[in-house]
Design a protein around this motif. Structure first.
Motif, PDB file in Angstrom:
ATOM      1  N   ARG A 355       0.827  -1.195   0.000  1.00 30.17           N
ATOM      2  CA  ARG A 355       0.000   0.000   0.000  1.00 30.17           C
ATOM      3  C   ARG A 355       0.866   1.252   0.000  1.00 30.17           C
ATOM      4  O   ARG A 355       0.579   2.217  -0.707  1.00 30.17           O
ATOM      5  CB  ARG A 355      -0.914  -0.001   1.231  1.00 30.17           C
ATOM      6  CG  ARG A 355      -1.705   1.278   1.369  1.00 30.17           C
ATOM      7  CD  ARG A 355      -2.792   1.173   2.404  1.00 30.17           C
ATOM      8  NE  ARG A 355      -2.244   1.137   3.742  1.00 30.17           N
ATOM      9  CZ  ARG A 355      -2.986   0.995   4.843  1.00 30.17           C
ATOM     10  NH1 ARG A 355      -4.286   0.831   4.742  1.00 30.17           N
ATOM     11  NH2 ARG A 355      -2.449   0.971   6.019  1.00 30.17           N
ATOM     12  N   GLY A 359       0.809   3.902  -2.913  1.00 33.06           N
ATOM     13  CA  GLY A 359       0.459   5.297  -2.661  1.00 33.06           C
ATOM     14  C   GLY A 359       1.489   6.248  -3.248  1.00 33.06           C
ATOM     15  O   GLY A 359       1.147   7.279  -3.823  1.00 33.06           O
ATOM     16  N   GLU A 362       1.032   6.873  -6.704  1.00 31.95           N
ATOM     17  CA  GLU A 362      -0.237   7.547  -6.983  1.00 31.95           C
ATOM     18  C   GLU A 362      -1.173   6.671  -7.795  1.00 31.95           C
ATOM     19  O   GLU A 362      -1.830   7.126  -8.727  1.00 31.95           O
ATOM     20  CB  GLU A 362       0.026   8.905  -7.645  1.00 31.95           C
ATOM     21  CG  GLU A 362       0.713   9.834  -6.675  1.00 31.95           C
ATOM     22  CD  GLU A 362       1.264  11.094  -7.296  1.00 31.95           C
ATOM     23  OE1 GLU A 362       1.006  11.320  -8.478  1.00 31.95           O
ATOM     24  OE2 GLU A 362       1.949  11.838  -6.594  1.00 31.95           O
ATOM     25  N   GLU A 363      -1.223   5.391  -7.431  1.00 33.17           N
ATOM     26  CA  GLU A 363      -2.164   4.488  -8.097  1.00 33.17           C
ATOM     27  C   GLU A 363      -3.554   4.696  -7.524  1.00 33.17           C
ATOM     28  O   GLU A 363      -3.708   5.110  -6.375  1.00 33.17           O
ATOM     29  CB  GLU A 363      -1.725   3.029  -7.871  1.00 33.17           C
ATOM     30  CG  GLU A 363      -0.476   2.667  -8.633  1.00 33.17           C
ATOM     31  CD  GLU A 363       0.024   1.278  -8.291  1.00 33.17           C
ATOM     32  OE1 GLU A 363       0.726   0.707  -9.127  1.00 33.17           O
ATOM     33  OE2 GLU A 363      -0.251   0.769  -7.199  1.00 33.17           O
ATOM     34  N   PRO A 365      -6.513   3.894  -5.535  1.00 33.69           N
ATOM     35  CA  PRO A 365      -6.657   2.924  -4.452  1.00 33.69           C
ATOM     36  C   PRO A 365      -7.996   2.199  -4.489  1.00 33.69           C
ATOM     37  O   PRO A 365      -8.992   2.743  -4.958  1.00 33.69           O
ATOM     38  CB  PRO A 365      -6.553   3.788  -3.200  1.00 33.69           C
ATOM     39  CG  PRO A 365      -7.024   5.131  -3.633  1.00 33.69           C
ATOM     40  CD  PRO A 365      -6.763   5.265  -5.104  1.00 33.69           C
ATOM     41  N   GLU A 368      -9.712   0.877   1.564  1.00 37.38           N
ATOM     42  CA  GLU A 368      -8.813   1.349   2.607  1.00 37.38           C
ATOM     43  C   GLU A 368      -7.421   1.705   2.098  1.00 37.38           C
ATOM     44  O   GLU A 368      -6.423   1.500   2.780  1.00 37.38           O
ATOM     45  CB  GLU A 368      -8.707   0.324   3.744  1.00 37.38           C
ATOM     46  CG  GLU A 368     -10.057   0.094   4.397  1.00 37.38           C
ATOM     47  CD  GLU A 368      -9.959  -0.605   5.729  1.00 37.38           C
ATOM     48  OE1 GLU A 368      -8.847  -0.755   6.246  1.00 37.38           O
ATOM     49  OE2 GLU A 368     -11.017  -0.992   6.244  1.00 37.38           O
TER      50      GLU A 368
END
Lengths: 598, 485
Positions: A355, A359, A362-363, A365, A368
């Protein structure tokens, strides 16, 4: 896929197609330009400090790299060099007993400095030490002679790696033909010991961690991984080659349970991956395992164990790699025909590493903040478990069993990693915060846990023919106790009729004297299957005698507090060799004392 | 501020100093400067305001010739043309050494007590380096905090990291101050009681009222002579809070690893730290994780908390106690939750006990010290310690259960043993947990425990071996009688 049999020397020179430069740095993610030939998952070296990293995205001229070390101080324009090869582990003699970080660097060698074994207590950047000791000599005993025809997976020879385990040197993948040379005796891991069609084959080879090692075919899981943990073996066993997951909030005993499994499981090799967990806990393992003895072989436990330690403060990208490093080592021993157990503590930290990197990229999401490919990655990992027939003429059978701990935020099992893992794992050991608060350990909730493996036939054959019948009795009783306890909570025990209070008394025995097991008591920490069976038989006999006594009119309190009933709680401390006898004696004592009540 | 700059780092840093008057973006704590290709990721920069004031800043990202800087002194008053950013070629460093002991410093490590300038032994990177797990030694010696509910049931061990989960309005800060004053490191084995014990107190984002409280508590006791106090106030710039615990830990590590001292680091309040982390993350427009906290919060917290420990072959230790306020008393909130996954246990405060006037209001049931077993027992505390703790715990848990039952069915429905249990729970909370401001030695804690357990018959003390009951029960009774006599 061809297994690299000779050391990797394919580093590009400065200025070639494999050389680029840093364009952006944000935490563990570095973007480089100029790496024209970099392939996805190739290993690159970043900056003057040559920090190892892995290509995780190619976007036009920009190559996105996750770096396995702290990127502080890296500047735009520093060189980046492509090695032309993906992240690989070294496979060969010397793995057992070793302690590696997430990318297979040997931690003891990194701590040593100027003759002091702990002279460099912190991990400095850019340290490159090979995983396997290049100088150590291994006594290679060939199993082939000149003129033999070999195919991948065939046995070339053996090395007695530890007292308990013979390391089998196999024909690497991509190599087959006629044996043209054999060297017996002491050799270093990189020295050729056999020639096939004139090509040298050394004991050491490399394998890319993200690629499963090939096998001939898969087998159905029919044999349990015996763990010596009563609640696991009796109620929720996992098969050799199966997968199990242990989700639990903090303080519910995940790590203690994982460590108990690593200690007492009947596996030939244990790979323990400490992924993003506490440094002090790993130290405990490092200090204790060399002292402990494998109950099955009598050899020090460390001799069958490989530790991969990437604590929570070590770089995050190496944490992501540690899981793959671990399972590749496990597959390597599986291919030699061994039963390997892989403990991963904790897969949540691995998911969080995914994660974090996602992040930074900048994929988009999914739930959560986890990337949408979380479930795919989890599946790729868990599906590498299995019971298999290996390549090669011998047709060896080996297995990799995966036990993954999950640390759900707030102990809430509805979070993505727990849910995706449940879809994949065959056995679910649900750790329960309220059990842990009540100091009921292992805190496996018997109401919500399950196993999908059908292993009854094995237990009935190997332990006792009424094994599953007895277990069914236990599950039924626990179920009934659970419903009654809800009533007691509301109305008090007085509200119940005598037969129901008998259920409560027997249920309490099951919970306190069978399901609870102390990981810290020398005798109780491991409970052999015959002892598990006999303990249950005693409790069942107490239940029966109690029911009979109460039916004859004896008060429940009096009957359940006869002196012999108090002995039930001591059973767990009885040694294995006198257990049968003492259990039989206890049963007759209980029956006699309850008879005497009238 | 400028005077500080001159002695803040080695001289050669000025060789690398390059000035950029290319600021293109200022918002919240962040600033972007263009054509600044010489900046390294995570390095420190000096931001000179149009008014000529120098503020420290840290590079959060470099991309091409652009750098993103978080300004520690805040971005108020900055503009595009008049602001200069000067790179230093150095990551954040802080002064370390024995000279810091007895001083009160601000959140970045500069004296605010009016004393003489620091004479640091060295300047070290605030980020530290991760300890090699192989070089760690497992914590095994206890620290006597003087608090029965901790020493007796949740023993703190040197090298451990143990948070105190409080809530707004609960006296967590008072408890922290009490521990800072009264904690002792008893000599292990044949060593004498050691005086190489230092408390490093990092107050992160505390209010002026709390800061005044700490100053008063420390100034009024001998504790200051063995303490270093870092004070980052609630109205100090947010991003400085990210530096404060790191500076404090760096100072602690030097004293522990280079000078062999036992250092207790108290971080208060981690919640404020996490808020600052979220604020910076939001300013950078990062994808948020749970409740808006950044996805890397676990890693970030771990990079602080994992700096506790012991190292093989070195005599010192770094122990951490962190104060943490659970927002809305919710233990599943991301801050206590992630903390609990990193730390080795937790001490939980209870609002109910606090209302009943029990001080310190430690709720022993959810509290836990994972390393307790390694630090107690014969030769360390006392041979009966573990068993007594288990027995207290079991009896209290049973008492609490009965308390909720009694509220439904009434006390007359209970058996004799259950009534004793119920009374025990009451006395345990009032006498064992509620010790007030007094300091108790380990011996006194265990004697108090035995006095409370005296009401049970030996057969009822199932968790304690008969020979231990025989050896210690009478002692407690005898000493109690003597006190009365």
């Amino acid at each position: 896929m061809t297994e690299a049999v000779t050391p990797q020397t394919g580093l590009s020179r400065n200025g070639g197609p494999g050389a680029g430069s840093v364009w952006r740095v944000a935490g563990p993610v570095v973007v480089a330009t100029g790496l024209k030939e970099a392939r996805l998952y190739n290993v690159v070296y970043v900056g003057e400090a040559r920090l190892p990293g892995e290509v995780i995205r190619i976007d036009g001229k920009r190559t996105v790299i996750q770096v396995y070390e702290d990127t502080s101080g890296i500047r735009v324009g520093e060189p980046v060099q492509d090695t032309g090869a993906p992240l690989q582990v070294e496979l060969g003699p010397g793995l057992l007993g070793a302690i590696f970080d997430g990318t297979q660097r040997p931690l003891p060698a990194m701590a040593a400095s100027n003759g002091d074994p702990y002279g460099a207590p912190t991990i400095s950047r850019g340290v490159a030490i090979p995983a396997l000791d290049r100088e150590r000599l291994w006594d290679f005993v060939p199993a082939v002679s000149e003129g033999d025809e070999v195919v991948p997976g065939d046995l070339l020879g053996t090395v007695e790696e530890t007292e308990a385990l013979v390391h089998k040197v196999l024909v690497p993948h991509g190599v087959s033909g006629i044996v043209t040379g054999v060297t017996r005796g002491p050799a270093r891991v990189e020295e050729p010991v056999v020639r096939v069609n004139g090509e040298p084959v050394a004991m050491m080879r490399r394998w890319p961690v993200r690629e499963p090692r090939p096998t001939a075919r898969r087998l159905d899981p029919e044999v349990p991984l015996v763990t010596g943990q009563r609640v696991v073996d009796t109620l929720f066993p996992v098969a050799l080659g199966g997968t199990a997951t242990i989700p639990g909030g903090f303080g519910t005993g995940k790590t203690v349970l994982e460590q108990s499994l690593a200690r007492y499981s009947h596996a030939d090799v244990v790979v323990y991956v400490g992924c993003g967990e506490r440094g002090n806990e790993l130290t405990e393992v490092l200090e204790e395992f060399p002292e402990l003895v494998d109950p099955n072989t009598g050899a020090p436990l460390m001799q069958r164990t490989i530790l991969i330690a990437n604590t929570s403060n070590m770089p995050v990208a190496a944490r992501e790699a540690s899981i793959y490093t671990g399972i590749t080592l496990a597959e390597y021993f599986r291919d030699q025909g061994y039963d390997v157990a892989l403990m991963a503590d904790s897969t949540s930290r691995w998911g969080e590493a995914l994660r974090e990197v996602s992040g930074r990229l900048e994929e988009m999401p999914a739930e959560e903040g986890y990337p949408a490919y979380l479930s795919t990655r989890l599946a790729e990992f868990y599906e590498r478990a299995g019971s298999v027939v290996t390549l090669g003429k011998e047709g060896r059978e080996g297995s990799v069993t995966v036990v993954g701990a999950v640390s759900p935020p707030g102990g809430d099992f509805s979070e993505p990693i727990t849910q995706h893992t449940l879809r994949l794992a065959g056995t679910f050991w649900a750790l329960d915060t309220s059990l842990a608060r009540g100091r009921h350990f292992p805190a496996i909730n018997w109401g919500t846990s399950y196993t999908l493996y059908e292993l009854d036939a094995w237990f009935e054959r190997e332990v006792r023919e009424d094994w599953s019948e007895q277990r069914a009795w236990m599950q039924d009783l626990l179920q009934r106790e659970g419903s009654l306890l809800e009533i007691v909570q509301l109305l008090g025990a007085d509200a119940l009729a005598s037969p129901q209070r008998v259920v409560l008394a027997a249920g309490r025995l099951l919970r306190e004297d069978f399901l609870q097991q102390s990981a810290f008591d020398e005798v109780d920490a491991y409970c052999a299957l015959p002892k598990q069976y006999a303990m249950l038989r005693v409790i069942r006999a107490v239940h029966k005698a109690l029911s009979a006594a109460v039916e004859r009119g004896a008060p429940v309190e009096a009957a359940s507090s006869v002196p012999a009933a108090g002995e039930v709680g001591r059973m767990r401390y009885w040694p294995d060799d006198e257990f049968e006898e003492r259990a039989a004696a206890l049963i007759s004592r209980v029956e006699r004392e309850m008879e005497e009540l009238g | 501020m400028t005077e500080r700059k001159a002695k803040d780092g080695p001289d050669f840093e000025r060789l690398f100093a390059v000035e950029h008057r290319t600021v293109s973006y200022v918002s919240g704590p962040l600033l972007v400067a263009e054509r600044a290709g010489d900046a390294g990721y995570d390095e420190m920069v000096d931001v000179v305001t149009p008014a000529g004031e120098t503020r420290r800043g840290q590079v959060l990202e470099v991309e091409g010739d652009k750098m993103v800087v978080q300004v520690l002194g805040g971005t108020r008053g900055l503009n595009r043309p008049g602001t200069t950013v000067r790179t230093t070629g150095e990551v954040a460093k802080t002064a370390v050494g024995p000279d810091l002991i007895g001083r009160i410093l601000d959140g970045s490590g500069h004296p605010v007590d009016g004393g003489p300038p620091l004479q640091p032994a060295a300047y070290q990177s605030v980020n530290g380096q991760p300890l090699n797990p192989y070089a760690r030694a497992h914590p095994s010696d206890f620290i006597e905090t003087g608090i029965s509910a901790i020493d007796g049931l949740n023993t703190l061990v040197r090298g451990q990291k143990l948070p105190i989960f409080g809530g707004f309005g609960l006296p967590a800060m008072e408890l922290a101050a009490q521990i800072a004053e009264s904690a002792r490191v008893p000599g292990s084995g044949n060593e004498e009681v050691t005086d190489d014990f230092v408390v490093v107190f990092a107050a992160i984002g505390v209010t002026h009222r709390e800061a005044a409280f700490f100053r008063r508590r420390f100034a009024g006791s001998a504790a200051l002579e063995r303490s270093i106090l870092f004070l980052n106030l609630a109205d100090d710039p947010t991003v400085e809070r990210l530096l404060t615990p790191r500076a404090a830990l760096t100072a602690a590590e030097y004293l522990a690893w280079e000078e062999g001292r036992h250092v207790l680091v108290i971080l208060a309040d981690v919640t404020n730290y996490c808020e600052a982390l979220r604020e910076v993350s939001a300013a950078r427009e990062e994808i948020p994780g749970r409740r808006g906290y950044p996805g890397y919060m676990y890693t970030d917290l771990a990079s602080l908390f994992e700096r506790a420990g012991r190292v093989r072959g070195r005599s010192g230790s770094v122990t951490q106690l962190m104060i943490l306020s659970m927002p809305d008393d919710d233990i599943t909130h991301p801050i206590p939750d992630l903390t609990g996954y990193i730390t080795e246990g937790q001490i939980v405060l209870s609002r109910e006990l606090d209302r009943r006037g029990i001080s310190p209001p430690i709720d022993v049931l959810p509290s836990l010290s994972r390393l307790m077993n390694a630090g107690v027992g014969a030769g360390k505390t006392r041979e009966d310690h573990r068993a007594v703790a288990d027995q207290l715990y079991a009896a209290f848990a049973r008492g609490k259960e009965l308390r909720s039952l009694v509220s439904i069915v009434g006390e007359q429905a209970l058996s004799e043993e259950d009534r004793r249990n119920l009374a025990f729970a009451e006395d345990f909370e009032e006498q064992f947990v509620g010790q007030g401001p007094n300091r108790r030695t380990m011996e006194e804690t265990l004697e108090t425990a035995w006095r409370l357990l005296d009401r049970f018959s030996s057969g009822e003390l199932k968790r304690i071996k008969p020979e231990l009951i025989e050896r210690y029960r009478s002692r407690a009774t005898v000493s109690a009688t003597q006190e009365e006599g």
